[in-house]
Design an enzyme around this catalytic site. Structure first.
Site, mmCIF file in Angstrom:
data_model
loop_
_atom_site.group_PDB
_atom_site.id
_atom_site.type_symbol
_atom_site.label_atom_id
_atom_site.label_comp_id
_atom_site.label_asym_id
_atom_site.label_seq_id
_atom_site.Cartn_x
_atom_site.Cartn_y
_atom_site.Cartn_z
ATOM 1 N N ASN A 160 0.855 -1.190 0.000
ATOM 2 C CA ASN A 160 0.000 0.000 0.000
ATOM 3 C C ASN A 160 0.895 1.246 0.000
ATOM 4 O OD1 ASN A 160 -1.403 2.285 1.102
ATOM 5 N ND2 ASN A 160 -3.074 0.924 1.624
ATOM 6 N N ASP A 201 -0.121 4.475 -0.166
ATOM 7 C CA ASP A 201 -0.841 5.710 0.189
ATOM 8 C C ASP A 201 0.076 6.760 0.812
ATOM 9 O OD1 ASP A 201 -3.163 4.462 -0.564
ATOM 10 O OD2 ASP A 201 -3.937 4.205 1.478
ATOM 11 N N HIS A 202 0.967 6.300 1.706
ATOM 12 C CA HIS A 202 1.707 7.299 2.478
ATOM 13 C C HIS A 202 2.899 7.890 1.742
ATOM 14 C CE1 HIS A 202 -1.151 7.031 5.522
ATOM 15 N NE2 HIS A 202 -0.908 5.764 5.790
ATOM 16 N N ARG A 211 3.155 18.917 0.795
ATOM 17 C CA ARG A 211 3.645 20.127 0.129
ATOM 18 C C ARG A 211 2.872 20.436 -1.157
ATOM 19 N NH1 ARG A 211 8.889 22.014 1.367
ATOM 20 N NH2 ARG A 211 8.950 22.085 3.616
ATOM 21 N N HIS A 214 -5.643 3.562 -1.638
ATOM 22 C CA HIS A 214 -6.970 3.929 -1.123
ATOM 23 C C HIS A 214 -7.291 5.327 -1.632
ATOM 24 C CE1 HIS A 214 -9.682 4.367 2.729
ATOM 25 N NE2 HIS A 214 -10.326 4.650 1.606
ATOM 26 N N ARG A 264 -9.381 8.100 -1.178
ATOM 27 C CA ARG A 264 -10.326 8.558 -0.152
ATOM 28 C C ARG A 264 -11.196 9.681 -0.695
ATOM 29 N NH1 ARG A 264 -8.725 6.718 5.285
ATOM 30 N NH2 ARG A 264 -10.418 8.020 6.005
ATOM 31 N N ARG A 321 -7.042 12.914 0.498
ATOM 32 C CA ARG A 321 -5.961 13.441 1.341
ATOM 33 C C ARG A 321 -4.592 12.915 0.942
ATOM 34 N NH1 ARG A 321 -7.322 10.414 6.996
ATOM 35 N NH2 ARG A 321 -9.324 11.374 6.605
ATOM 36 N N HIS A 322 -4.540 11.762 0.288
ATOM 37 C CA HIS A 322 -3.232 11.290 -0.187
ATOM 38 C C HIS A 322 -3.282 10.907 -1.666
ATOM 39 C CE1 HIS A 322 -5.045 7.568 1.246
ATOM 40 N NE2 HIS A 322 -4.731 7.771 2.503
ATOM 41 N N GLU A 371 -8.638 0.336 -2.991
ATOM 42 C CA GLU A 371 -9.470 0.405 -1.777
ATOM 43 C C GLU A 371 -10.347 1.628 -1.880
ATOM 44 O OE1 GLU A 371 -7.111 0.793 1.708
ATOM 45 O OE2 GLU A 371 -6.160 -1.137 1.452
ATOM 46 N N THR A 374 -6.898 6.888 9.952
ATOM 47 C CA THR A 374 -6.816 5.795 8.992
ATOM 48 C C THR A 374 -8.061 4.948 9.178
ATOM 49 O OG1 THR A 374 -5.468 3.925 8.233
ATOM 50 C CG2 THR A 374 -5.439 4.386 10.591
ATOM 51 N N THR A 375 -8.226 3.915 8.335
ATOM 52 C CA THR A 375 -9.412 3.077 8.445
ATOM 53 C C THR A 375 -9.420 2.412 9.812
ATOM 54 O OG1 THR A 375 -9.047 2.675 6.114
ATOM 55 C CG2 THR A 375 -10.724 1.336 7.181
ATOM 56 N N GLU A 387 -11.041 -9.207 3.202
ATOM 57 C CA GLU A 387 -9.763 -8.851 3.820
ATOM 58 C C GLU A 387 -10.030 -8.722 5.310
ATOM 59 O OE1 GLU A 387 -7.370 -5.722 2.090
ATOM 60 O OE2 GLU A 387 -6.535 -5.213 4.054
ATOM 61 N N HIS A 418 -3.782 -4.260 7.787
ATOM 62 C CA HIS A 418 -3.949 -3.090 8.644
ATOM 63 C C HIS A 418 -3.111 -3.218 9.916
ATOM 64 C CE1 HIS A 418 -5.798 0.773 9.281
ATOM 65 N NE2 HIS A 418 -5.680 0.506 10.567
ATOM 66 N N GLY A 419 -2.156 -2.330 10.032
ATOM 67 C CA GLY A 419 -1.327 -2.284 11.241
ATOM 68 C C GLY A 419 -0.254 -3.363 11.292
ATOM 69 N N GLY A 461 1.190 -1.233 4.358
ATOM 70 C CA GLY A 461 1.579 0.075 3.865
ATOM 71 C C GLY A 461 2.490 0.855 4.782
ATOM 72 N N HIS A 462 1.949 1.303 5.908
ATOM 73 C CA HIS A 462 2.637 2.302 6.719
ATOM 74 C C HIS A 462 4.027 1.863 7.151
ATOM 75 C CE1 HIS A 462 3.484 4.735 10.328
ATOM 76 N NE2 HIS A 462 2.955 5.680 9.598
HETATM 77 N N1 PXP Z 1 -5.884 -2.847 4.238
HETATM 78 C C1 PXP Z 1 -6.832 -1.887 4.304
HETATM 79 C C2 PXP Z 1 -8.228 -2.241 3.931
HETATM 80 C C3 PXP Z 1 -6.518 -0.577 4.701
HETATM 81 O O1 PXP Z 1 -7.482 0.363 4.747
HETATM 82 C C4 PXP Z 1 -5.176 -0.275 5.001
HETATM 83 C C5 PXP Z 1 -4.804 1.127 5.389
HETATM 84 O O2 PXP Z 1 -5.084 1.989 4.340
HETATM 85 C C6 PXP Z 1 -4.219 -1.293 4.903
HETATM 86 C C7 PXP Z 1 -4.597 -2.572 4.543
HETATM 87 C C8 PXP Z 1 -2.768 -1.045 5.184
HETATM 88 O O3 PXP Z 1 -2.612 -0.740 6.521
HETATM 89 P P1 PXP Z 1 -1.206 -0.235 7.061
HETATM 90 O O4 PXP Z 1 -0.899 1.054 6.376
HETATM 91 O O5 PXP Z 1 -1.434 -0.084 8.526
HETATM 92 O O6 PXP Z 1 -0.208 -1.296 6.707
#
Ligand code: PXP
Length: 240
Positions: free
Chosen positions: A7, A9-10, A18, A43, A45, A49-50, A70, A100-101, A151, A191-192, A213-214
């Protein structure tokens, strides 16, 4: 075999800080694939935002693995997905004020409308995945919508305090995975997840793809820092 959806996104979060053109998530996706990513996840959104619409369009053309979009189950997002045709869509809950979600989607809250969304996407050859908690009622509802995937939300596992709570959350995930597979669903999770907690989740029998992702973007910033500074010193001397 267990696969990794990265992922990005970040990467876009840093760019949007910026409102500039760097770092470009398209370049990040190419590099993630070179590193072995099996898929790229973004994702889009509602508040943009990203990730921006332009990113999703370009990723559709450049991603060589698969593109997982997503999105919230809204009319706006469904029409974007139908136009861009990602390889699959993961339907997630979305609140503007969240960082975040925060939790899985409650399919039961709007089951008929959600089933129609699955039909519309899957009739256009876009398989659907539901981002849900590992809960039997939600898993059954996901199967009833005829979605291809779920998921499982790993947030509670990731946030568990201490070994016994973590083991308990892992068992809940494993039971959910087994139940979903028995209903014919394919199972992803995310997630996480971090470098430190990912392994036991990947060991759950039948788990197909982890979306992460993060922690990857965080590590990329740190492992790249030394080289980035070295290159800036060269640039300052006109040597880059
Ligand atoms: N899966 C879903 C459905 C999510 O919404 C996210 C966060 O956008 C992730 C996975 C990835 O989560 P993380 O950034 O905490 O790894």
């Amino acid at each position: 075999m267990l696969t990794l959806g990265v992922n990005i996104d970040h990467v876009a979060t840093i760019r949007q800080a910026r409102r500039t053109i760097e770092p470009d998530p398209i370049a990040a996706a190419v590099l993630a694939e070179l590193g072995g990513a099996d898929g790229i996840t973004v994702h889009l959104r509602e508040d943009r935002r990203h990730i921006q619409d332009r990113d999703v369009r370009l990723l559709r053309e450049t991603v060589r693995t698969h593109l997982n979009l997503e999105m919230a189950p809204t009319e706006e997002m469904v029409s974007i997905a139908l136009e861009i045709k990602p390889d699959y869509v993961t339907l997630v809950p979305e609140k503007r004020e969240e960082i975040t979600t925060e939790g899985g989607l409650n399919i039961l809250a709007d089951r008929d409308r959600y089933s129609q969304i699955v039909d519309r996407l899957q009739n256009a050859d876009i398989p659907v995945s539901w981002f849900i908690d590992s809960d039997r009622a939600q898993i059954e509802a996901a199967a009833q919508t005829k979605a291809k995937f779920i998921e499982l939300h790993t947030g509670q596992y990731a946030e568990a305090n201490g070994e016994s709570e973590r083991e308990k959350e892992l068992k809940i995930l494993a039971e959910g995975c087994e139940f979903a597979l028995s209903l014919g669903l394919r199972v992803n999770a995310g997630h996480g997840l971090t470098y430190w907690n990912v392994y036991p989740v990947g060991c759950i029998a039948g788990m197909e793809e982890l979306n992460i992702g993060h922690t990857i973007v965080s590590r990329a910033v740190l492992v790249g820092m030394e080289r980035a500074v070295r290159e800036m010193k060269l640039a300052m001397q006109g040597k880059l």
